[in-house]
Enzyme design. Structure first.
Site, PDB file in Angstrom:
ATOM      1  N   PHE A   1       0.838  -1.185   0.000  1.00 10.59           N
ATOM      2  CA  PHE A   1       0.000   0.000   0.000  1.00 10.59           C
ATOM      3  C   PHE A   1       0.879   1.242   0.000  1.00 10.59           C
ATOM      4  CE2 PHE A   1      -2.719  -3.227   2.079  1.00 10.59           C
ATOM      5  CZ  PHE A   1      -3.719  -3.259   1.111  1.00 10.59           C
ATOM      6  N   ASP A   2       0.268   2.414   0.131  1.00  8.58           N
ATOM      7  CA  ASP A   2       1.049   3.648   0.110  1.00  8.58           C
ATOM      8  C   ASP A   2       1.928   3.745   1.357  1.00  8.58           C
ATOM      9  OD1 ASP A   2      -0.661   4.382   2.127  1.00  8.58           O
ATOM     10  OD2 ASP A   2      -1.703   5.915   0.985  1.00  8.58           O
ATOM     11  N   LYS A   3       2.676   4.828   1.437  1.00  5.11           N
ATOM     12  CA  LYS A   3       3.712   4.944   2.471  1.00  5.11           C
ATOM     13  C   LYS A   3       3.181   4.888   3.895  1.00  5.11           C
ATOM     14  CE  LYS A   3       3.743   9.927   2.065  1.00  5.11           C
ATOM     15  NZ  LYS A   3       3.685  10.534   0.781  1.00  5.11           N
TER      16      LYS A   3
END
Length: 163
Positions: free
Chosen positions: A151-153
């Site tokens: 997933f994103d950061k």
């Protein structure tokens, strides 16, 4: 929405914003540089439509099999009808032949292939409704091989608001 940022990003004069950007505070003036078909959101919609229009490899295989299998099944069903029509007793000849014909069609029906393969189109559309973009049927078909999802950061799927 398009950048995947979990926290609001402050914009200054001259910065670009996209359609579906959330304005959390105040007002601002913007100039539309891309509208209609050229807008980022419309390009996403177009990509989803293209993905739904592509056939997955399993769908192409099902079409190839059906192209040979269905005529063979129809030939066997007609041959069964003909054989039972002449072999059965005269009073029940037509009914017996019809039951044989229908039985062959039901037993050999490739409906599972025909009904199962369009599901990738439905899955792509459903995913897009929930913010998950799937590149196409082949990607969806290969998804069972995934062992890791990144997933994103922040480690979350963002919706434009903190929770």
């Amino acid at each position: 929405m398009l950048t995947g940022e979990s926290l609001p990003v402050e914009k200054t004069p001259g910065d670009k914003v996209f359609g579906a950007t959330l304005n959390k505070m105040g007002t601002f003036r913007f100039r539309a540089t891309k509208v209609g078909r050229d807008a980022a959101l419309q390009q996403i919609v177009r990509l989803v439509q293209e993905a739904q229009g592509q056939k997955a490899p399993i769908a192409r295989l099902a079409d190839a099999i059906s192209g040979v299998f269905v005529p063979i099944v129809m030939f066997v069903a007609i041959a069964t009808f003909t054989a039972w029509f002449f072999a059965a007793e005269p009073e029940t000849r037509f009914v017996t032949a019809l039951i044989g014909f229908v039985s062959v069609l039901i037993i050999a029906c490739p409906c599972a292939l025909g009904l199962a393969t369009p599901r990738d189109h439905c899955g792509i559309g459903r995913g897009a409704e929930h913010g998950v973009l799937i590149k196409g049927g082949e990607s969806l078909e290969r998804a069972h091989q995934l062992s890791t999802v990144v997933f994103d950061k922040t480690g979350t799927i963002t919706r434009g608001s903190l929770r």
